[in-house]
Design an enzyme around this catalytic site. Sequence first.
Site, PDB file in Angstrom:
ATOM      1  N   ASN A  29       0.824  -1.118  -0.065  1.00  0.00           N
ATOM      2  CA  ASN A  29      -0.028  -0.231  -0.032  1.00  0.00           C
ATOM      3  C   ASN A  29       1.056   1.090  -0.063  1.00  0.00           C
ATOM      4  O   ASN A  29       1.633   1.508   1.031  1.00  0.00           O
ATOM      5  CB  ASN A  29      -0.938   0.048   1.204  1.00  0.00           C
ATOM      6  CG  ASN A  29      -1.876   1.246   1.082  1.00  0.00           C
ATOM      7  OD1 ASN A  29      -1.711   2.187   0.543  1.00  0.00           O
ATOM      8  ND2 ASN A  29      -2.854   0.792   2.083  1.00  0.00           N
ATOM      9  N   ASP A  55      -0.912   7.447   4.390  1.00  0.00           N
ATOM     10  CA  ASP A  55      -1.624   6.906   5.626  1.00  0.00           C
ATOM     11  C   ASP A  55      -2.291   5.536   5.717  1.00  0.00           C
ATOM     12  O   ASP A  55      -3.140   5.225   6.407  1.00  0.00           O
ATOM     13  CB  ASP A  55      -2.820   7.944   5.518  1.00  0.00           C
ATOM     14  CG  ASP A  55      -3.972   7.894   4.412  1.00  0.00           C
ATOM     15  OD1 ASP A  55      -3.800   7.218   3.527  1.00  0.00           O
ATOM     16  OD2 ASP A  55      -4.800   8.672   4.365  1.00  0.00           O
ATOM     17  N   GLY A  72      -5.320  -3.675   0.616  1.00  0.00           N
ATOM     18  CA  GLY A  72      -5.077  -2.153   0.288  1.00  0.00           C
ATOM     19  C   GLY A  72      -3.693  -1.937  -0.444  1.00  0.00           C
ATOM     20  O   GLY A  72      -3.475  -0.816  -0.780  1.00  0.00           O
ATOM     21  N   ARG A 129      -0.919 -10.902 -20.999  1.00  0.00           N
ATOM     22  CA  ARG A 129      -0.989 -12.379 -20.394  1.00  0.00           C
ATOM     23  C   ARG A 129      -2.630 -12.668 -20.647  1.00  0.00           C
ATOM     24  O   ARG A 129      -3.321 -12.043 -20.089  1.00  0.00           O
ATOM     25  CB  ARG A 129      -0.449 -12.707 -18.902  1.00  0.00           C
ATOM     26  CG  ARG A 129      -0.978 -14.141 -18.745  1.00  0.00           C
ATOM     27  CD  ARG A 129      -1.936 -14.199 -17.746  1.00  0.00           C
ATOM     28  NE  ARG A 129      -2.138 -15.428 -17.160  1.00  0.00           N
ATOM     29  CZ  ARG A 129      -3.219 -15.894 -16.599  1.00  0.00           C
ATOM     30  NH1 ARG A 129      -4.345 -15.068 -16.381  1.00  0.00           N
ATOM     31  NH2 ARG A 129      -3.191 -17.005 -15.939  1.00  0.00           N
ATOM     32  N   ASP A 187      -5.823 -14.902 -19.885  1.00  0.00           N
ATOM     33  CA  ASP A 187      -6.295 -15.756 -19.071  1.00  0.00           C
ATOM     34  C   ASP A 187      -7.204 -16.818 -19.749  1.00  0.00           C
ATOM     35  O   ASP A 187      -7.550 -16.505 -20.942  1.00  0.00           O
ATOM     36  CB  ASP A 187      -7.211 -14.730 -18.075  1.00  0.00           C
ATOM     37  CG  ASP A 187      -8.055 -15.747 -17.102  1.00  0.00           C
ATOM     38  OD1 ASP A 187      -7.209 -16.260 -16.450  1.00  0.00           O
ATOM     39  OD2 ASP A 187      -9.359 -15.785 -16.904  1.00  0.00           O
ATOM     40  N   GLU A 236      -2.307 -18.588 -20.791  1.00  0.00           N
ATOM     41  CA  GLU A 236      -2.452 -19.452 -19.479  1.00  0.00           C
ATOM     42  C   GLU A 236      -2.846 -20.964 -20.179  1.00  0.00           C
ATOM     43  O   GLU A 236      -3.827 -20.970 -20.626  1.00  0.00           O
ATOM     44  CB  GLU A 236      -3.634 -19.034 -18.718  1.00  0.00           C
ATOM     45  CG  GLU A 236      -3.535 -19.898 -17.517  1.00  0.00           C
ATOM     46  CD  GLU A 236      -4.919 -19.790 -16.819  1.00  0.00           C
ATOM     47  OE1 GLU A 236      -5.218 -20.472 -15.726  1.00  0.00           O
ATOM     48  OE2 GLU A 236      -5.595 -18.824 -17.266  1.00  0.00           O
ATOM     49  N   HIS A 286      -0.799 -17.632  -8.600  1.00  0.00           N
ATOM     50  CA  HIS A 286      -1.816 -17.198  -8.042  1.00  0.00           C
ATOM     51  C   HIS A 286      -2.791 -18.500  -7.846  1.00  0.00           C
ATOM     52  O   HIS A 286      -3.839 -18.397  -7.113  1.00  0.00           O
ATOM     53  CB  HIS A 286      -2.529 -16.019  -8.456  1.00  0.00           C
ATOM     54  CG  HIS A 286      -2.947 -16.088  -9.830  1.00  0.00           C
ATOM     55  ND1 HIS A 286      -2.330 -16.066 -10.959  1.00  0.00           N
ATOM     56  CD2 HIS A 286      -4.384 -16.257 -10.013  1.00  0.00           C
ATOM     57  CE1 HIS A 286      -2.962 -16.375 -11.763  1.00  0.00           C
ATOM     58  NE2 HIS A 286      -4.102 -16.316 -11.875  1.00  0.00           N
ATOM     59  N   ASP A 287      -2.637 -19.297  -8.676  1.00  0.00           N
ATOM     60  CA  ASP A 287      -3.336 -20.625  -8.839  1.00  0.00           C
ATOM     61  C   ASP A 287      -2.976 -21.881  -8.605  1.00  0.00           C
ATOM     62  O   ASP A 287      -3.704 -23.004  -8.623  1.00  0.00           O
ATOM     63  CB  ASP A 287      -3.758 -20.805 -10.446  1.00  0.00           C
ATOM     64  CG  ASP A 287      -4.760 -19.600 -11.048  1.00  0.00           C
ATOM     65  OD1 ASP A 287      -5.649 -19.415 -10.148  1.00  0.00           O
ATOM     66  OD2 ASP A 287      -4.696 -19.569 -12.221  1.00  0.00           O
ATOM     67  N   ASP A 312      -5.784 -20.948  -3.152  1.00  0.00           N
ATOM     68  CA  ASP A 312      -6.668 -19.601  -3.041  1.00  0.00           C
ATOM     69  C   ASP A 312      -7.708 -19.874  -1.885  1.00  0.00           C
ATOM     70  O   ASP A 312      -8.522 -20.857  -2.008  1.00  0.00           O
ATOM     71  CB  ASP A 312      -7.450 -19.374  -4.391  1.00  0.00           C
ATOM     72  CG  ASP A 312      -8.179 -18.302  -4.397  1.00  0.00           C
ATOM     73  OD1 ASP A 312      -8.164 -17.327  -3.493  1.00  0.00           O
ATOM     74  OD2 ASP A 312      -9.226 -18.118  -5.230  1.00  0.00           O
ATOM     75  N   ARG A 343      -2.335 -16.223  -1.521  1.00  0.00           N
ATOM     76  CA  ARG A 343      -2.377 -14.733  -2.001  1.00  0.00           C
ATOM     77  C   ARG A 343      -2.152 -13.847  -0.662  1.00  0.00           C
ATOM     78  O   ARG A 343      -2.765 -12.886  -0.591  1.00  0.00           O
ATOM     79  CB  ARG A 343      -3.640 -14.407  -2.750  1.00  0.00           C
ATOM     80  CG  ARG A 343      -4.052 -15.531  -3.966  1.00  0.00           C
ATOM     81  CD  ARG A 343      -5.220 -15.290  -4.469  1.00  0.00           C
ATOM     82  NE  ARG A 343      -5.317 -16.144  -5.668  1.00  0.00           N
ATOM     83  CZ  ARG A 343      -6.583 -16.334  -6.499  1.00  0.00           C
ATOM     84  NH1 ARG A 343      -7.540 -15.557  -6.338  1.00  0.00           N
ATOM     85  NH2 ARG A 343      -6.760 -17.210  -7.508  1.00  0.00           N
TER      86      ARG A 343
END
Length: 660
Positions: free
Chosen positions: A144, A148, A185, A343, A345, A374, A448-449, A517, A521
């Site tokens: 992030n 703040d 975030g 890329r 999907d 993919e 991520h998979d 998942d 992640r």
Amino acid sequence: MLAYHNSQDSFYRNPFGAVPVGENVLIRLSVSSSLKVKRAILRLWKDNEIKIEMRLAKTDKDFFIYEAYASCSTLGLLWYYFIIETYDKTYYYCNNDEQLGGEGVLRDSFGNSYQITVYDKNYKTPDWFKEAIVYQIFVDRFYNGNEDKRIPYRENALFHSNWYETPLYKEDEKSGVYEPKDFFGGNLLGVIKKLNYLRELGISAIYFNPIFKANSNHKYDTGDYSRIDPMFGNNEVFERLCSIAKTMGIRIILDGVFNHTGSDSIYFNKYGRYDSIGAFQSKDSPYFKWYKFIDYPNIYESWWGFDTLPNVNELEESYMDFIIRNDDSICKIWIKKGAKGWRLDVVDEIPDEFLKEFRRAVKDVDSDAVIIGEVWEDASNKESYGKKREYLLGHELDSVMNYPFRNMVIDYILYKKSAKDFKRRILSLYENYPKESFFSLLNLLGSHDVIRILTVLGEAPPESSLSKGERAEYKLPLSGREIAKKRLKLAVLIQMTFPGTPCIYYGDEAGVEGYSDPFNRRTYPWGYEDLNILCYYKKMTRIRNSFDFLKTGEFIPFDYNEDVFGFIRYIENNTDVFNNRMENGIAVILINRSKDKDYKVTIDLRKKKVSRLYDLLNYNNKIKLKDGKLTAVLHPLEGKILSSKQCYPSKKGKRDGYLF
């Protein structure tokens, strides 16, 4: 051995591997003289069957050598096996049962065919990508950048107040479907602020998971292709990121989700949240033809049955115009804004016609942009919906996500397959892929998979044996993590010295663990990195980036025994595999997967005319060859890079972890 053919031996098939259209391939077969052959036939198949009687080229008292030429006159896959007619019976020499190419089997009936990939002679993939190291970022979980640490409000979302919390697995109370709506975030400003970190890590390209406006945290449910999601920033921030990254030698690759959109989108607008007339709302919607309704409006085709992801008809003219053809089409406009590629999907669910037009449109804007698909299997002979795909023939993709590589590495290191199996499986890909794509494959260990690579190598319990809560909290025990780290170093050593483009999934270099998942992640652990792993990654990326021969040099894999796998990378005559001018050099890579055995390895390098090598992972220690033969001792779970050139630490020295 009554007959023999080896598709990976240049004596039996020349040239090796995939060939450009118009090439003639010399194919040979050895047959024992004891068979009393009447004739040998090369049986070819593409669109129809062709039988070619082979010429008897050479005889001796034990074997007859037959040969014939296969004409590769059209794009696509050409298949072959051999028919051996004797005076007593008919035999068939075919590809092996695993269909891996190389040595085949003699049978009494026909079996698997050998494959020749015939591609466009003008097929060219970006040179910069062959030399890159890619870093994959799931944006919400990276960093992030707001001073703040504020997270923009989103309706029906959950916001983590602690960056280091575990991602939530929350199911909808009515449907029981997992809802990925918890946010940490991370944003594009955070990526900008961490570009120096990525440059120090040796990264030269970033592949983002989707960043367009969408309802979920993963963004595969696109709401608006023309806007960056407000939680990540805006279009101006993206352009600034591309500009700054470019000055640092880092390119940006976007994730394109064009097989489906979100139900909560401008185009479908199921919940009426957008100021548009969506396909769900009216048959008069300009987007109505994009979708495939079964019983309007509530029943429609969706990706794998998820009604939040309605499928689109990719070949609908108005959709093709919007994504591809218009001057301000989605595929073009983001390249113009600074992206260096896409890329794609679930590319196996996107028609070839769409992919061909997509490639032409992108390359017209930037001929050096990269297009990655993919694909989870061998992409050269991938079949989807009853059709052989044409990904790597020169008109669609440059590269694919190399999940077969990941599987090979894991299976070898965890004793599921031997070193010989590893060699056979990688040679099969090398044989089937055009060189342009083989040296551009996105070689990944994590994504991520899939389960985090450290969790896999620590031999964590199978996911099916644990509840969601147990998976969320699971951490490798100390002993398991220590052996996982040693194995990870072997895997990374292979990844960074292999042909193709290494891809690091964010956090793997910091020692992040996690089941699939959403637990793969987790956020990047800023301030809590495993520095031992991080320093090793930096060392390996530095080695990779230092030598041409580790990028586009020749590749010769071998198995020394069941446990020891190795390969040689080299450039001779200042010319790489693409006939580009590059610096000479050679490296021998050796891997011992055994947990408890030392091995003394001897490799004959007389043909390479090498007198000494340097042990790059052991202070550049010099190793003298005796009579052109290399001898090295591999301790348990040890890998070596023995190079004709030394690799020096960075000027930052110990702080960067380059301890040679």
